[in-house]
Design a protein around this motif. Structure first.
Motif, PDB file in Angstrom:
ATOM      1  N   THR A 143      -2.865   4.250  -3.323  1.00 22.07           N
ATOM      2  CA  THR A 143      -1.463   3.606  -3.011  1.00 22.07           C
ATOM      3  C   THR A 143      -0.420   3.718  -4.089  1.00 22.07           C
ATOM      4  O   THR A 143       0.706   3.900  -3.786  1.00 22.07           O
ATOM      5  N   GLY A 149       1.826   8.553  -2.816  1.00 24.17           N
ATOM      6  CA  GLY A 149       1.250   7.212  -2.950  1.00 24.17           C
ATOM      7  C   GLY A 149       2.141   6.386  -1.748  1.00 24.17           C
ATOM      8  O   GLY A 149       3.549   6.645  -1.845  1.00 24.17           O
ATOM      9  N   ILE A 150       1.670   5.699  -1.080  1.00 21.43           N
ATOM     10  CA  ILE A 150       2.290   5.055   0.040  1.00 21.43           C
ATOM     11  C   ILE A 150       3.467   4.253  -0.535  1.00 21.43           C
ATOM     12  O   ILE A 150       4.570   3.732   0.148  1.00 21.43           O
ATOM     13  N   LEU A 151       3.080   3.359  -1.390  1.00 15.20           N
ATOM     14  CA  LEU A 151       4.307   2.397  -2.263  1.00 15.20           C
ATOM     15  C   LEU A 151       5.471   3.148  -2.515  1.00 15.20           C
ATOM     16  O   LEU A 151       6.714   2.876  -2.352  1.00 15.20           O
TER      17      LEU A 151
END
Length: 314
Positions: A143, A149-151
């Motif tokens: 994440t 990373g999705i964030l």
């Protein structure tokens, strides 16, 4: 005198009679008692290594006794003091965040009247509790990845940042990553405790408050929170006994050279000196220090609860 002896004899007979009626329960508890003795108390013999210049090749009688030498070495070591600071900071942050989020979610769920929605939120929130910490660490690392990373992807899409943030490479973020990772995994499970306590609150109190014109907020502040105060105090006392037990897996697997100074905890320190540098005596001394401090904090929290007339463990 005879009457006192008669009373004692009757009480003794009553005790053994009650005990005899619980034969099945006693037999079932034997394996658990043996487990605790074997894996919790027998290993305490190893604490003697903290007072020796322990060498595995020598027998117990051949070990050199050095008193409190290794405990003194601990407090002379900047690495240990840094590990102690990191452990306390991570533990306090995780505990505070855990309490605030768990109590908040429990109160909000208690106000939800739609049973289906309430159960759905509960299920989603406590499912991470059943995940292994290794899986959780992997999810956190993916994440927060600087590459995909999705964030970072969300922050870039929303134009909050111009370039990916190196979450896992900056020391100022590490404590917060550990704290919020713990919250995500355990908040649902901790919420169950407070929801269970809320079910014991008399519904008539809410009805009376509503008749008096109290809104939801006032009912929460004057009925719900006071109604679970004893549970909150007990949970705080229990948490005080783990003040130096910050989660091992998250800092250990997320650490790297750039955040080494803020990632090392007492458990990692013990692992390093016990199994990498083979200084078993120093590692044992660090472990004893951690456990003794935890016990002292537990006793102190229990004593303060008694002083203020709150619920306590004993």
């Amino acid at each position: 005198m005879k009457s006192e002896n008669s009373v004692r004899l009757i009480n003794k007979q009553t005790f053994w009679q009650r005990l005899g009626k619980q034969k099945a329960l006693i037999v079932m508890s034997v394996p658990f008692v043996l487990y605790v003795i074997l894996f919790r108390y027998v290993p305490l013999w190893g604490w003697t290594m903290a007072f020796q210049r322990y060498q595995p090749a020598k027998s117990f009688s051949q070990q050199e006794w050095v008193g409190f030498k290794w405990f003194i070495e601990l407090f002379k070591s900047e690495e240990f003091l840094r590990s102690l600071k990191n452990t306390v900071c991570m533990s306090l942050l995780s505990t505070v965040l855990g309490y605030i989020t768990a109590i908040t979610i429990a109160v909000l769920l208690n106000e939800v009247k739609h049973v289906g929605l309430k159960r759905f939120v509960q299920t989603v929130s406590y499912l991470p509790h059943f995940l292994s910490w290794i899986i959780v660490v992997g999810l956190v690392a993916n994440t927060l990845s600087a590459e995909d990373g999705i964030l970072n992807e969300i922050l870039l899409k929303l134009h909050f940042v111009d370039e990916p943030i190196l979450w896992l490479s900056k020391p100022k973020y590490f404590y917060h990553i550990v704290g919020w990772s713990y919250v995500w995994k355990e908040v649902g499970w901790n919420t169950i405790v407070y929801l269970g306590a809320m079910t014991a609150i008399d519904p008539n109190l809410y009805e009376a408050a509503e008749i008096d014109g109290c809104g939801r907020f006032r009912k929460i502040m004057h009925i719900t929170l006071p109604g679970i105060r004893s549970t909150i105090v007990i949970m705080m006392i229990m948490s005080a006994g783990h003040i130096l037990d910050s989660n091992f897996e998250i800092p250990y697997f997320l650490q790297n050279g750039l955040v080494q100074d803020v990632a090392t905890t007492i458990d990692i320190y013990v692992l390093k000196y016990g199994f990498k540098l083979f200084n078993f005596s120093l590692a044992t001394a660090a472990g004893i220090f951690k456990n003794v401090v935890n016990i002292l904090f537990l006793l102190a929290a229990n004593w303060f609860a008694r002083m203020f007339g709150e619920e306590r463990l004993v």
